[in-house]
Write a protein that holds these residues in place. Structure first.
Motif, PDB file in Angstrom:
ATOM      1  N   UNK A  90       0.828  -1.210   0.000  1.00  0.00           N
ATOM      2  CA  UNK A  90       0.000   0.000   0.000  1.00  0.00           C
ATOM      3  C   UNK A  90       0.859   1.256   0.000  1.00  0.00           C
ATOM      4  N   UNK A  91       1.909   1.254   0.799  1.00  0.00           N
ATOM      5  CA  UNK A  91       2.795   2.415   0.863  1.00  0.00           C
ATOM      6  C   UNK A  91       3.547   2.607  -0.453  1.00  0.00           C
ATOM      7  N   UNK A  92       4.047   1.517  -1.039  1.00  0.00           N
ATOM      8  CA  UNK A  92       4.780   1.614  -2.305  1.00  0.00           C
ATOM      9  C   UNK A  92       3.874   2.142  -3.413  1.00  0.00           C
ATOM     10  N   UNK A  93       2.638   1.672  -3.452  1.00  0.00           N
ATOM     11  CA  UNK A  93       1.691   2.151  -4.466  1.00  0.00           C
ATOM     12  C   UNK A  93       1.487   3.654  -4.348  1.00  0.00           C
ATOM     13  N   UNK A  94       1.336   4.153  -3.133  1.00  0.00           N
ATOM     14  CA  UNK A  94       1.113   5.589  -2.938  1.00  0.00           C
ATOM     15  C   UNK A  94       2.343   6.397  -3.357  1.00  0.00           C
ATOM     16  N   UNK A 138      -1.255   8.890   3.011  1.00  0.00           N
ATOM     17  CA  UNK A 138      -0.931  10.249   2.600  1.00  0.00           C
ATOM     18  C   UNK A 138       0.540  10.296   2.182  1.00  0.00           C
ATOM     19  N   UNK A 139       0.870  11.232   1.293  1.00  0.00           N
ATOM     20  CA  UNK A 139       2.250  11.355   0.828  1.00  0.00           C
ATOM     21  C   UNK A 139       2.700  12.814   0.862  1.00  0.00           C
ATOM     22  N   UNK A 140       4.005  12.998   0.902  1.00  0.00           N
ATOM     23  CA  UNK A 140       4.609  14.335   0.863  1.00  0.00           C
ATOM     24  C   UNK A 140       5.901  14.269   0.054  1.00  0.00           C
ATOM     25  N   UNK A 141       6.038  15.162  -0.916  1.00  0.00           N
ATOM     26  CA  UNK A 141       7.294  15.287  -1.655  1.00  0.00           C
ATOM     27  C   UNK A 141       8.239  16.119  -0.797  1.00  0.00           C
ATOM     28  N   UNK A 142       9.252  15.482  -0.242  1.00  0.00           N
ATOM     29  CA  UNK A 142      10.178  16.146   0.678  1.00  0.00           C
ATOM     30  C   UNK A 142      11.225  16.946  -0.082  1.00  0.00           C
ATOM     31  N   UNK A 143      11.703  16.402  -1.195  1.00  0.00           N
ATOM     32  CA  UNK A 143      12.745  17.070  -1.976  1.00  0.00           C
ATOM     33  C   UNK A 143      12.657  16.586  -3.409  1.00  0.00           C
ATOM     34  N   UNK A 156      17.183  13.599  -8.290  1.00  0.00           N
ATOM     35  CA  UNK A 156      16.733  12.937  -7.068  1.00  0.00           C
ATOM     36  C   UNK A 156      15.355  13.431  -6.681  1.00  0.00           C
ATOM     37  N   UNK A 157      14.566  12.531  -6.096  1.00  0.00           N
ATOM     38  CA  UNK A 157      13.286  12.919  -5.513  1.00  0.00           C
ATOM     39  C   UNK A 157      13.052  12.045  -4.291  1.00  0.00           C
ATOM     40  N   UNK A 158      12.743  12.667  -3.170  1.00  0.00           N
ATOM     41  CA  UNK A 158      12.454  11.958  -1.928  1.00  0.00           C
ATOM     42  C   UNK A 158      10.986  12.176  -1.585  1.00  0.00           C
ATOM     43  N   UNK A 159      10.259  11.084  -1.427  1.00  0.00           N
ATOM     44  CA  UNK A 159       8.835  11.145  -1.097  1.00  0.00           C
ATOM     45  C   UNK A 159       8.587  10.312   0.156  1.00  0.00           C
ATOM     46  N   UNK A 160       7.813  10.866   1.089  1.00  0.00           N
ATOM     47  CA  UNK A 160       7.396  10.152   2.295  1.00  0.00           C
ATOM     48  C   UNK A 160       5.935   9.730   2.155  1.00  0.00           C
ATOM     49  N   UNK A 161       5.584   8.637   2.816  1.00  0.00           N
ATOM     50  CA  UNK A 161       4.199   8.164   2.837  1.00  0.00           C
ATOM     51  C   UNK A 161       3.857   7.698   4.239  1.00  0.00           C
ATOM     52  N   UNK A 162       2.604   7.886   4.635  1.00  0.00           N
ATOM     53  CA  UNK A 162       2.125   7.475   5.956  1.00  0.00           C
ATOM     54  C   UNK A 162       0.822   6.712   5.798  1.00  0.00           C
TER      55      UNK A 162
END
Length: 276
Positions: A36-40, A74-79, A84-90
């Protein structure tokens, strides 16, 4: 039984029975949570138009049991930069955080010249005559002190383990992607490194997957490379590979759970997800 781990109802992911963990009847397994997290994360990368980037490092923290109840991610593009792109998911249930993930996506470029040490011996996919290639959902294959088979009871031993799996679809009606597959199968690192003569007696608290390239399809393998255990804390690593060769590595940190082991001595599964 649907072989997808979730159905989609609005913005909620509703776990199906195949997402149920053997640790507890009301708990999702890490394969479903990671999927689920990877899909988001992958969806968010596509939404910002960065399909030029590949997943390189994916980390999941499993800090609270995810229940068999609807969840949202939920996700957030951190950088975001050129390379490079860093994305967080919760992952949330009833507004409470139960797991989180982050993924670094990198831009592939030309490798520099020069020689650098790399191991000569890498695990290989099981022989096609023993494990016919297929990306359809099916019972995972294992090898250990016993040869490749889908019989879990054969592999409850102290042998060094490998597994070969095609990732389950994350959401019903969606085909799933190679990244979703390898991210969800990476949770099986715990089975490969923590499964012994009395079952799986450690529960993993995280997953870290490092990829030099994406898989060529949804079939991937994990091969145990190391395990260290002291005072009920275990760290295990595997090499990740597919039919084209090595992909990278995965690691889990686990806590002893010997009072409630997952015992596969008399448990086997059918391709429809039911126990035999």
């Amino acid at each position: 039984m649907t072989l997808a781990m979730f159905t989609l109802e609005g913005d909620q992911l509703v776990p199906s029975d195949i997402a149920r963990s053997m640790w507890s009847h009301d708990q999702m397994h890490g394969v479903a949570v990671s999927g689920a997290l990877a899909r988001a994360l992958e969806t968010t990368l596509s939404e910002i138009g960065r399909t030029d980037l590949h997943p390189a490092r994916y980390t999941v923290d499993l800090f609270q049991p995810a229940r068999m109840s609807p969840c949202t991610v939920t996700t957030e593009v951190v950088r975001e930069g050129r390379r490079i792109c860093l994305i967080d998911a919760t992952l949330l249930q009833e507004g409470e955080r139960v797991a989180r993930a982050s993924c670094i996506f990198l831009l592939p470029t030309e490798s520099p010249s020069g020689d650098v040490w790399t191991p000569d011996d890498h695990p290989k996919a099981p022989p096609a005559d023993e494990v016919p290639p297929s990306e359809e959902p099916r019972v995972p294959f294992f090898t250990s002190a016993a040869p490749w088979s889908q019989s879990f009871s054969d592999h409850q031993n102290a042998g060094r383990k490998q597994t070969w799996q095609a990732g389950l679809p994350v959401v019903a009606g969606e085909e799933g992607t190679p990244f979703q597959s390898v991210a969800s199968v990476a949770d099986a690192t715990s089975m490969v490194v923590n499964w012994g003569t009395e079952g799986v007696q450690f529960i993993n608290t995280d997953i870290t997957l490092a990829l030099a390239r994406p898989p060529v399809g949804r079939e991937v393998g994990l091969s145990a490379t190391d395990r260290v255990e002291v005072d009920g804390i275990a760290v295990g690593t595997v090499e990740v590979f597919d039919r084209a060769g090595p992909l990278g590595t995965a690691m889990v940190t686990s806590l002893a759970n010997g009072r409630r082991p997952v015992d596969f001595e008399d448990v086997d599964f059918s391709d429809d997800g039911t126990r035999r």
